[in-house]
Design an enzyme around this catalytic site. Sequence first.
Site, PDB file in Angstrom:
ATOM      1  N   LYS A  13       0.834  -1.206   0.000  1.00 49.54           N
ATOM      2  CA  LYS A  13       0.000   0.000   0.000  1.00 49.54           C
ATOM      3  C   LYS A  13       0.865   1.250   0.000  1.00 49.54           C
ATOM      4  CE  LYS A  13      -1.948  -1.186   3.933  1.00 49.54           C
ATOM      5  NZ  LYS A  13      -1.284  -2.474   4.249  1.00 49.54           N
ATOM      6  N   ARG A  88      -9.228   0.795   9.105  1.00 50.07           N
ATOM      7  CA  ARG A  88      -8.833  -0.575   9.413  1.00 50.07           C
ATOM      8  C   ARG A  88      -9.851  -1.299  10.266  1.00 50.07           C
ATOM      9  NH1 ARG A  88      -2.927   0.178   9.081  1.00 50.07           N
ATOM     10  NH2 ARG A  88      -1.867  -1.736   9.624  1.00 50.07           N
ATOM     11  N   ARG A 127      11.723  -6.104   4.470  1.00 52.24           N
ATOM     12  CA  ARG A 127      11.602  -4.650   4.285  1.00 52.24           C
ATOM     13  C   ARG A 127      12.711  -3.930   5.042  1.00 52.24           C
ATOM     14  NH1 ARG A 127       5.951  -2.112   5.268  1.00 52.24           N
ATOM     15  NH2 ARG A 127       6.089  -3.380   7.153  1.00 52.24           N
ATOM     16  N   ARG A 153      12.006  -1.875  10.646  1.00 51.23           N
ATOM     17  CA  ARG A 153      10.957  -1.408  11.543  1.00 51.23           C
ATOM     18  C   ARG A 153      10.846  -2.350  12.739  1.00 51.23           C
ATOM     19  NH1 ARG A 153       5.565  -0.116   8.110  1.00 51.23           N
ATOM     20  NH2 ARG A 153       4.587  -1.336   9.770  1.00 51.23           N
ATOM     21  N   ARG A 164      -0.331  -9.521  12.691  1.00 48.82           N
ATOM     22  CA  ARG A 164      -0.984  -8.416  11.956  1.00 48.82           C
ATOM     23  C   ARG A 164      -1.860  -8.963  10.831  1.00 48.82           C
ATOM     24  NH1 ARG A 164       4.455  -5.547  10.848  1.00 48.82           N
ATOM     25  NH2 ARG A 164       3.358  -4.239   9.345  1.00 48.82           N
TER      26      ARG A 164
HETATM   27  P1  AP5 Z   1       4.868  -1.722   1.781  1.00 48.45           P
HETATM   28  O1  AP5 Z   1       4.567  -0.839   0.627  1.00 48.45           O
HETATM   29  O2  AP5 Z   1       5.668  -1.156   2.896  1.00 48.45           O
HETATM   30  O3  AP5 Z   1       3.518  -2.401   2.305  1.00 48.45           O
HETATM   31  P2  AP5 Z   1       2.333  -1.804   3.156  1.00 48.45           P
HETATM   32  O4  AP5 Z   1       1.080  -2.444   2.645  1.00 48.45           O
HETATM   33  O5  AP5 Z   1       2.378  -0.319   3.192  1.00 48.45           O
HETATM   34  O6  AP5 Z   1       2.705  -2.476   4.538  1.00 48.45           O
HETATM   35  P3  AP5 Z   1       2.810  -1.975   6.023  1.00 48.45           P
HETATM   36  O7  AP5 Z   1       3.487  -3.081   6.806  1.00 48.45           O
HETATM   37  O8  AP5 Z   1       3.385  -0.605   6.127  1.00 48.45           O
HETATM   38  O9  AP5 Z   1       1.330  -1.978   6.393  1.00 48.45           O
HETATM   39  P4  AP5 Z   1       0.757  -2.080   7.723  1.00 48.45           P
HETATM   40  O10 AP5 Z   1      -0.629  -1.808   7.292  1.00 48.45           O
HETATM   41  O11 AP5 Z   1       0.949  -3.246   8.589  1.00 48.45           O
HETATM   42  O12 AP5 Z   1       1.598  -0.981   8.549  1.00 48.45           O
HETATM   43  P5  AP5 Z   1       1.216   0.450   8.997  1.00 48.45           P
HETATM   44  O13 AP5 Z   1       2.422   1.285   8.976  1.00 48.45           O
HETATM   45  O14 AP5 Z   1      -0.012   0.928   8.310  1.00 48.45           O
HETATM   46  O15 AP5 Z   1       5.585  -3.035   1.223  1.00 48.45           O
HETATM   47  C1  AP5 Z   1       6.079  -4.019   2.113  1.00 48.45           C
HETATM   48  C2  AP5 Z   1       7.422  -4.568   1.591  1.00 48.45           C
HETATM   49  O16 AP5 Z   1       7.171  -5.277   0.378  1.00 48.45           O
HETATM   50  C3  AP5 Z   1       8.439  -3.469   1.255  1.00 48.45           C
HETATM   51  O17 AP5 Z   1       9.706  -3.938   1.602  1.00 48.45           O
HETATM   52  C4  AP5 Z   1       8.306  -3.310  -0.271  1.00 48.45           C
HETATM   53  O18 AP5 Z   1       9.549  -2.912  -0.840  1.00 48.45           O
HETATM   54  C5  AP5 Z   1       7.935  -4.726  -0.695  1.00 48.45           C
HETATM   55  N1  AP5 Z   1       7.063  -4.732  -1.865  1.00 48.45           N
HETATM   56  C6  AP5 Z   1       6.052  -3.864  -2.162  1.00 48.45           C
HETATM   57  N2  AP5 Z   1       5.476  -4.207  -3.334  1.00 48.45           N
HETATM   58  C7  AP5 Z   1       6.111  -5.335  -3.770  1.00 48.45           C
HETATM   59  C8  AP5 Z   1       5.978  -6.179  -4.916  1.00 48.45           C
HETATM   60  N3  AP5 Z   1       5.052  -5.920  -5.863  1.00 48.45           N
HETATM   61  N4  AP5 Z   1       6.792  -7.241  -5.011  1.00 48.45           N
HETATM   62  C9  AP5 Z   1       7.736  -7.514  -4.060  1.00 48.45           C
HETATM   63  N5  AP5 Z   1       7.930  -6.739  -2.963  1.00 48.45           N
HETATM   64  C10 AP5 Z   1       7.123  -5.669  -2.816  1.00 48.45           C
HETATM   65  O19 AP5 Z   1       0.777   0.176  10.518  1.00 48.45           O
HETATM   66  C11 AP5 Z   1       1.711  -0.207  11.519  1.00 48.45           C
HETATM   67  C12 AP5 Z   1       1.009  -0.287  12.868  1.00 48.45           C
HETATM   68  O20 AP5 Z   1       0.429   0.998  13.206  1.00 48.45           O
HETATM   69  C13 AP5 Z   1      -0.185  -1.256  12.947  1.00 48.45           C
HETATM   70  O21 AP5 Z   1       0.220  -2.573  13.222  1.00 48.45           O
HETATM   71  C14 AP5 Z   1      -1.000  -0.612  14.084  1.00 48.45           C
HETATM   72  O22 AP5 Z   1      -0.426  -0.903  15.342  1.00 48.45           O
HETATM   73  C15 AP5 Z   1      -0.846   0.869  13.820  1.00 48.45           C
HETATM   74  N6  AP5 Z   1      -1.875   1.422  12.918  1.00 48.45           N
HETATM   75  C16 AP5 Z   1      -1.652   2.035  11.711  1.00 48.45           C
HETATM   76  N7  AP5 Z   1      -2.808   2.447  11.164  1.00 48.45           N
HETATM   77  C17 AP5 Z   1      -3.804   2.089  12.036  1.00 48.45           C
HETATM   78  C18 AP5 Z   1      -5.221   2.226  12.018  1.00 48.45           C
HETATM   79  N8  AP5 Z   1      -5.860   2.815  10.993  1.00 48.45           N
HETATM   80  N9  AP5 Z   1      -5.907   1.738  13.073  1.00 48.45           N
HETATM   81  C19 AP5 Z   1      -5.295   1.156  14.121  1.00 48.45           C
HETATM   82  N10 AP5 Z   1      -3.954   0.985  14.194  1.00 48.45           N
HETATM   83  C20 AP5 Z   1      -3.206   1.449  13.167  1.00 48.45           C
END
Ligand code: AP5
Length: 208
Positions: A13, A88, A127, A153, A164
């Site tokens: 994403k 979410r 990552r 991270r 997750r």
């Molecule tokens: P990346 O683009 O980083 O993926 P992402 O979907 O953004 O993944 P995140 O882990 O950031 O999502 P998340 O939803 O768990 O974390 P968030 O920060 O929102 O890609 C991942 C990896 O894959 C990278 O290394 C990339 O290079 C690689 N990649 C990408 N595309 C690829 C492809 N096509 N092929 C191969 N490799 C590829 O949330 C973190 C924490 O914050 C949560 O656990 C929670 O505690 C809190 N939080 C955040 N938002 C909320 C909310 N709305 N409500 C409650 N808690 C929340």
Amino acid sequence: MNLVFFGPPGAGKGTQAKRLVSKLGIPQVSTGEIMRAELKSGSDLGARFESFMSLGKLVPDELVLELIKKRLEADDAANGVIFDGFPRTVGQAKALDGIFGDLNRTLDRVVVLDVPEEDIVERISGRRIAVDGGQEYHIRYNPPPAGVDVKQRADDNEETARKRYQDYKGITEPVLEYYAATGTVVERIVGTGSLDEVSARIETAIGE
Ligand code: AP5
């Protein structure tokens, strides 16, 4: 245009949202990134996120919604945003509809990136984030250039990734039923393949 990028942790994403920002001229709004920045700043608000995030648990809705309302007031969000990692929970989705209703805005599309669990675990474990600038890489699929200093991270380990993913299936995926019931356009994208292939599928889905 107001978009939601939806999908399991590590689905791409953030990577794909960043690729669209300059093309659409609207900012990416990542709740995870905003929370990590608050944490890093040492603010009281950041301290309230820490215990949830380090365990891979969702942060309570009221704290998340406080951040979103504040972010939508910024000038750069006036013409639209790409939400990444929000909403979410069904509660967050309903609250977003309420906020948008008050602002006379509509959610144009929800773009779901579908990626299987095993790919998710591999992506999250591989990552890496640039220490300067925060650019995201993957040790195998998108390796950092030589000389770029990277870190991992705190929540990017296999155990937390699986937790997750389970929360995504149990708590977050039902948001799509809410959107189906409210008639919001949901586009499902195959999230595997190269970064360019996924970008091309997204651009077709949003009519760009
Ligand atoms: P990346 O683009 O980083 O993926 P992402 O979907 O953004 O993944 P995140 O882990 O950031 O999502 P998340 O939803 O768990 O974390 P968030 O920060 O929102 O890609 C991942 C990896 O894959 C990278 O290394 C990339 O290079 C690689 N990649 C990408 N595309 C690829 C492809 N096509 N092929 C191969 N490799 C590829 O949330 C973190 C924490 O914050 C949560 O656990 C929670 O505690 C809190 N939080 C955040 N938002 C909320 C909310 N709305 N409500 C409650 N808690 C929340």
